[in-house]
Motif scaffolding. Structure first.
Motif, short mmCIF file in Angstrom:
data_model
loop_
_atom_site.label_atom_id
_atom_site.label_comp_id
_atom_site.label_asym_id
_atom_site.label_seq_id
_atom_site.Cartn_x
_atom_site.Cartn_y
_atom_site.Cartn_z
N GLU A 1 79.17 -25.37 78.12
CA GLU A 1 80.60 -25.79 77.82
C GLU A 1 80.62 -27.39 78.04
O GLU A 1 81.12 -28.19 77.43
N GLN A 2 79.89 -27.91 78.85
CA GLN A 2 79.74 -29.26 79.37
C GLN A 2 78.95 -29.96 78.04
O GLN A 2 79.45 -30.81 77.58
N LEU A 3 77.83 -29.51 77.55
CA LEU A 3 77.26 -29.98 76.35
C LEU A 3 78.16 -29.77 75.23
O LEU A 3 78.12 -30.98 74.32
N ARG A 4 78.86 -28.71 74.96
CA ARG A 4 79.89 -28.62 73.71
C ARG A 4 80.90 -29.89 73.70
O ARG A 4 81.21 -30.47 72.87
N CYS B 1 81.21 -27.52 67.64
CA CYS B 1 80.16 -26.38 68.47
C CYS B 1 80.82 -25.07 68.79
O CYS B 1 82.06 -25.13 68.92
N LEU B 2 80.02 -24.10 68.79
CA LEU B 2 80.31 -22.86 69.16
C LEU B 2 79.30 -22.42 70.32
O LEU B 2 78.37 -22.70 70.01
N LEU C 1 71.20 -24.80 69.09
CA LEU C 1 70.68 -25.43 70.14
C LEU C 1 70.39 -23.95 71.20
O LEU C 1 71.34 -23.48 71.63
N LEU C 2 69.07 -23.62 71.73
CA LEU C 2 68.83 -22.87 72.65
C LEU C 2 68.36 -23.36 73.69
O LEU C 2 67.50 -24.00 74.07
N ASP C 3 68.94 -22.77 74.62
CA ASP C 3 68.73 -23.39 76.42
C ASP C 3 67.62 -22.39 76.56
O ASP C 3 67.85 -21.13 76.97
N GLU D 1 70.69 -36.32 77.86
CA GLU D 1 71.65 -37.22 77.62
C GLU D 1 72.48 -36.94 76.18
O GLU D 1 71.91 -36.69 75.16
N PRO D 2 73.80 -36.85 76.30
CA PRO D 2 74.60 -36.52 75.08
C PRO D 2 74.27 -37.45 73.98
O PRO D 2 74.12 -36.83 72.81
#
Length: 178
Positions: free
Chosen positions: A15-18, A28-29, A50-52, A102-103
């Motif tokens: 959620e932070q990345l989104r 983003c989803l 994006l795969l964590d 970093e965003p």
């Protein structure tokens, strides 16, 4: 607009990345968990996933998911991983981001992949501002509105659009198009 899928088990970091990517103009989803990730993404319009690798999976499961995504969907994939896993980098992913991310870096990597994807997809397309000529389908659109042309008009427009900035006299056009 291209959609970015974030695949992770933990919703807080995703959620932070989104939120950060949305601030930078990316839609983003979030797909929580590896189970069903491909089914949730399949058939939807997207540009990058994006795969964590640390949170979406454990052990080799992340690489197996990346391989399955590459085989089944052939979508660009960016792995988000910790530094110690860099030795696992291979052809299953297109790029990677090291935690803590970093965003601005993540955004830059996504946009680079989207530009590459667009240039590959547009090999059979000529663009001149709002004018789009699809060479594979013999279709012309202006401002997302389809334009009906005769075959000769289409050939002339295609020739002129392929030679931007060049001037041709009537005789040259007759020789090249007719």
């Amino acid at each position: 607009m291209s959609r970015v899928f974030i695949i992770a088990n933990e919703g807080e970091h995703a959620e932070q990345l989104r939120t950060e990517l949305a601030r930078r103009g990316l839609e983003c989803l979030i797909v929580l968990g590896k189970n069903g990730a491909i089914e949730q993404i399949a058939g939807q319009s997207h540009g990058v996933s994006l795969l964590d690798m640390d949170e979406a999976t454990t052990g080799s499961e992340g690489w197996e998911l990346a391989q399955k995504m590459r085989q089944d969907m052939n979508i660009p994939l960016i792995a988000v991983m910790s530094g110690e896993k860099l030795n696992d980098l291979d052809s299953r992913i297109d790029d990677f981001v090291v935690k803590p991310w970093e965003p601005d870096e993540v955004t830059a990597r996504i946009k680079r992949i989207l530009r590459q994807k667009e240039s590959i997809e547009s090999e059979d397309v000529i663009r001149c501002g709002d004018l789009v000529i699809d060479l594979a389908k013999y279709e012309v659109s202006l401002g997302n509105k389809s334009i009906l042309l005769t075959f000769r008009e289409y050939q002339l427009l295609k020739f002129l659009a392929s030679n931007k900035g060049k001037v041709f006299d009537r005789e040259a056009l007759l020789n090249k198009v007719w």
